[in-house]
Design an enzyme around this catalytic site. Structure first.
Site, mmCIF file in Angstrom:
data_model
loop_
_atom_site.group_PDB
_atom_site.id
_atom_site.type_symbol
_atom_site.label_atom_id
_atom_site.label_comp_id
_atom_site.label_asym_id
_atom_site.label_seq_id
_atom_site.Cartn_x
_atom_site.Cartn_y
_atom_site.Cartn_z
ATOM 1 N N SER A 163 0.805 -1.172 0.313
ATOM 2 C CA SER A 163 -0.080 0.048 -0.062
ATOM 3 C C SER A 163 0.714 1.334 -0.196
ATOM 4 O O SER A 163 1.565 1.480 -1.058
ATOM 5 C CB SER A 163 -0.992 -0.021 1.108
ATOM 6 N N HIS A 176 -2.348 -1.089 -4.379
ATOM 7 C CA HIS A 176 -3.776 -1.175 -4.466
ATOM 8 C C HIS A 176 -4.499 0.119 -4.487
ATOM 9 O O HIS A 176 -3.607 1.035 -4.058
ATOM 10 C CB HIS A 176 -4.380 -2.082 -3.507
#
EC number: 3.4.21.92
Length: 214
Positions: free
Chosen positions: A113, A138
């Protein structure tokens, strides 16, 4: 060297008593450092654990401190993080781009992330990954409650943030914005070599490269 705790990014479950102490002999006698403060003298910063405001402030402070000490010498940022707050991560990102020294990034363990976002933001040619480290990219996530109009406002803000993150990721990886948007639609895990192929890092280091003798 200024005395502040570079362990701020570490998990609170780690007890300070477990942090090794390094003792050095100087002309003025012995001086002791916790291991992270000693590594800070070598221009090494650790970004470990959740990316949140307190940890981000400490990383930013260390970046600015090392720039003030020597604006022409590289800084080495070691990342082992599952990700966290976008705004906290962006404060680190903006500081990395703002300061004069190159910031070399290294993934140890995982960079997921916001961790992978910061990994990719290192100086070109100086972004590395150890062979068994993992990365994950993501789209940002969030939640809101309250009036429908407020929920709509928050949803629009998340979409704006997603678009901006995709633009920055595309710049650092060499991918198109459309590719990044597609690849971050769901959790996208990568091995070290896959991270290199994607452009998150420039090389996978299997062992330390010996310095050339002077």
């Amino acid at each position: 060297m200024s005395q502040f705790n570079p362990m701020g990014g570490q998990s609170t479950t780690i007890q300070s008593s477990l942090v090794p102490i390094v003792v050095e002999q100087t002309a003025r006698g012995e001086r002791s450092y916790d291991i992270y403060s000693r590594l800070l003298k070598e221009r090494v910063i650790f970004l470990v654990g959740q990316v949140e405001d307190h940890m981000a402030n400490l990383v930013v402070a260390q970046l600015l401190f090392l720039e003030a000490e020597n604006p022409d010498k590289d800084i080495h940022l070691y990342i082992n993080s599952p990700g966290g707050s976008v705004t906290a991560g962006m404060s680190i990102y903006d500081t990395m781009q703002f300061i004069k020294p190159d910031v070399s990034t290294m993934c140890i363990g995982q960079a997921c992330s916001m961790g992978s976002f910061l990994l990719s933001a290192g100086a070109t040619g100086k972004r590395f990954c150890l062979p068994n480290a993992r990365t994950m990219i993501h789209q940002p996530s969030g939640g809101a409650q309250g009036q429908a109009s407020d929920i709509h406002i928050h949803a629009q803000e998340i979409l704006k943030i997603r678009a901006r993150l995709n633009e920055i990721m595309a710049k650092h990886t060499g991918k198109s914005v459309e590719e990044v948007a597609r690849d971050t639609e769901r959790d996208n895990f990568m091995s070290a070599e896959e991270s290199k192929a994607y452009g998150l890092v420039d090389d996978v280091l299997y062992q330390r490269v010996p310095e050339e003798s002077k």
